[in-house]
Design a protein around this motif. Structure first.
Motif, short mmCIF file in Angstrom:
data_model
loop_
_atom_site.label_atom_id
_atom_site.label_comp_id
_atom_site.label_asym_id
_atom_site.label_seq_id
_atom_site.Cartn_x
_atom_site.Cartn_y
_atom_site.Cartn_z
N TRP A 430 0.83 -1.20 0.00
CA TRP A 430 0.00 0.00 0.00
C TRP A 430 0.87 1.25 0.00
N ALA A 431 2.02 1.20 0.66
CA ALA A 431 2.91 2.37 0.67
C ALA A 431 3.38 2.69 -0.75
N ARG A 432 3.75 1.68 -1.52
CA ARG A 432 4.18 1.92 -2.91
C ARG A 432 3.05 2.53 -3.73
N ALA A 433 1.84 2.01 -3.54
CA ALA A 433 0.71 2.52 -4.31
C ALA A 433 0.44 3.99 -3.97
N LEU A 434 0.52 4.34 -2.71
CA LEU A 434 0.23 5.71 -2.30
C LEU A 434 1.37 6.66 -2.67
N LEU A 435 2.60 6.16 -2.66
CA LEU A 435 3.73 7.01 -3.06
C LEU A 435 3.68 7.34 -4.54
#
Length: 582
Positions: A430-435
């Protein structure tokens, strides 16, 4: 020669120094005189009366110095000494005691010897380097140029990290200075206490200035009882100082999480609210499903802060009952509207905060300037397991979910809550998607995810991936917004990241940018750039020709800053070589 005294006077024969047989009558009662005839003594001439007074503490001496000896005579000093002199004498003696790590006390048993430190001794060259780093103090001047000399105090954290990696023991003679440095800088404490070892705890018991070492002393908890020593653990837990109890609980939690939780449960009901909060925070280490029953019980605590912390810990366990309850509440607020030309997320925030929501950690009162419904909604989404959303939003991946439009201006609120959930649950996907992509236009602007939220998201990624993302961000957007992102990258910076920073600084110099705008990044580079990059700076040391639109004196500043950077990098290389880690 004798003089006959009047009836109102009584004389006493006092031998003089000239002859043992000659005496002089000294009247013990003098005639009355006018006030102007009475000699006055200034406070500085008045001897300090220190008879039958206990030794003064450091706090007493400081108070006397602040008030003045005329208003508060010193409580210690040699009889017959002037008050200011007596105060300085007492302060000098007390300073020696404090530096030795001992509190002045009356007859008492000697302390136990300091525990042995089995780690290898520090190399002589490294010990001299440590003494130099500890002796350095930040400059007292405010603003202006820093010059070309390295800031030695800022190199101390890296030196400690390298020494700890090699497993060296701290020289005994440098422990007081090391603890003083850690006392003044909380960011130094973990590494400093690890390097100081078990003697840090021993010294902290003797000097109140170093009591912080009892709260957390990695590698120095040998003075604490082992979990298997049940009687000593029980006695220290019930009778110890608060700092000692916190250190004990943290040490046991690091080895045996269940034993620490059970120890905390024995006195939980009788602890003060602020102490319960601190003890509960220690459960973050080794947090697991076995902690859920205890944390569920803490949801009914009479302290709001304790309840909120318990709810936060439970929400970090995706399989907990609280997480399931939050998932139901959050899912009821978010759905996909498929009737639109492009599927979009619609949000219906809760209309009230009921008692069950409050029990599960939702704070009912919104901060100033924040709407209540958006406040409640953000807390629900933040606490819901991120796995909820794929099933709720049509089986989409995190990247596909983040890309969906959000109606009615709820996008920023929803994405910010997902960011907090990803950080709390340590979900790198999820962090990659939001970044998103570091070169994307929205990455350098306000966007749905703020720069501060991006910095936190980066902390969930592996160090190499984190550095690569920040390097791409700097290459696309420059350094103006990169300071927070750089602070979260592993030290030393990777080759691509270090080259991206140096290139961006060079571009800023050539553009005639205001040089002091990049002083923070330059300071980070001094501490974080790989020393191997020092040779790449040789071509940047000359003072460039200033363009018409450049800031006055900017060229000289840039040359000075690059020279200091190169000197610092070479010094760091020498430090590592002295420690045998080059």
């Amino acid at each position: 020669m004798n003089r006959t005294s009047s009836p109102a006077e009584t004389s006493v024969d006092i031998p003089t120094e000239t002859s043992a047989e000659t005496s002089v009558d000294i009247p013990t009662k003098t005639p009355l005189t006018t006030p102007t005839e009475t000699p006055l003594k200034t406070p500085a001439e008045t001897p300090a009366d220190t008879s039958a007074k206990p030794p003064a503490t450091w706090e007493d001496l400081v108070t006397t110095a602040l008030l003045g000896t005329d208003r508060r005579p010193p409580a210690a000093g040699a009889p017959g000494r002037a008050a200011p002199v007596a105060l300085l004498d007492a302060a000098a003696a007390e300073t020696v005691r404090r530096r030795a790590g001992l509190r002045p006390a009356r007859a008492a048993a000697r302390p136990d010897p300091a525990p042995a430190d089995p780690r290898p001794a520090l190399p002589a060259a490294a010990a001299r380097r440590l003494a130099m780093l500890l002796a350095d103090r930040p400059g007292a001047g405010g603003g202006g140029r820093r010059g070309t000399a390295p800031d030695l105090m800022e190199l101390l954290p890296q030196w400690l990290a390298a020494a700890n990696a090699r497993g060296f023991a701290a020289p005994a003679e440098l422990l007081p200075a090391l603890l003083d440095a850690a006392r003044g800088r909380t960011d130094l404490r973990p590494a400093a206490l690890a390097f100081a070892g078990p003697r840090a705890v021993w010294l902290a018991r003797l000097n109140p200035d170093w009591r912080f070492a009892l709260r957390a002393a990695p590698g120095g908890d040998a003075a604490l009882p082992r979990p298997e020593d049940g009687e000593r653990v029980r006695r220290l837990w019930q009778e110890g100082l608060f700092a000692e109890r916190v250190a004990l609980l943290a040490a046991i939690r690091a080895r045996e999480p269940a034993a620490a939780r059970e120890l905390l449960a024995t006195t939980w009901a009788t602890e003060r609210a602020e102490d319960r909060l601190m003890f509960l925070d220690s459960l973050r280490t080794g947090l697991g499903a076995a902690d859920e029953p205890f944390l569920e019980q803490a949801l009914s605590d009479r302290s709001r802060n304790v309840r909120a912390t318990a709810a936060e810990l439970l929400s970090a366990l995706p399989g907990s009952a609280l997480a399931a309850r939050m998932a139901v509440r959050a899912a009821a607020c978010v759905a996909v509207d498929r009737t639109r030309e492009v599927p979009s997320i619609v949000v219906e925030a809760p209309h009230e905060c009921d008692s069950s929501m409050e029990r599960d950690g939702v704070l009912p009162k919104a901060p100033a300037g924040r709407g209540e419904r958006s406040w409640w909604f953000g807390q629900l989404v933040e606490a819901a397991p991120l796995g909820t959303w794929s099933a709720r939003l049509g089986g989409r991946t995190p990247e596909e979910i983040v890309a969906l439009p959000v109606t009615d201006d709820w996008r920023s609120e929803l994405h910010a809550a997902w960011c907090r959930a990803a950080v709390r649950q340590r979900d790198a996907g999820w962090a990659r998607a939001l970044l998103g992509a570091p070169a994307a236009p929205e990455a350098g602007g306000p966007g749905a995810v703020s720069l501060a939220e991006r910095a936190k998201l980066l902390g969930t990624l592996p160090p190499g991936e984190r550095a690569d993302w920040v390097a791409g961000f700097i290459a696309a957007h420059g350094l103006s917004e990169a300071f927070q992102l750089l602070g979260g990258c592993a030290v030393p910076w990777s080759g691509p990241l270090g080259r991206a920073v140096v290139d961006a600084l060079n571009i800023a110099r050539d553009a005639g940018s205001y040089p002091w705008s990049f002083s923070g990044v330059m300071g980070l580079a001094e501490r974080c750039l790989d020393p191997a990059e020092a040779s790449r700076l040789d071509g940047l040391l000359a003072v460039p020709d200033e363009t018409e639109d450049a800031s006055p004196g900017a060229g000289g500043y840039w040359a000075e800053a690059f020279q200091r950077l190169g000197t610092t990098l070479r010094l760091r290389a020498a430090m590592l070589e002295e420690l045998g880690t080059a």
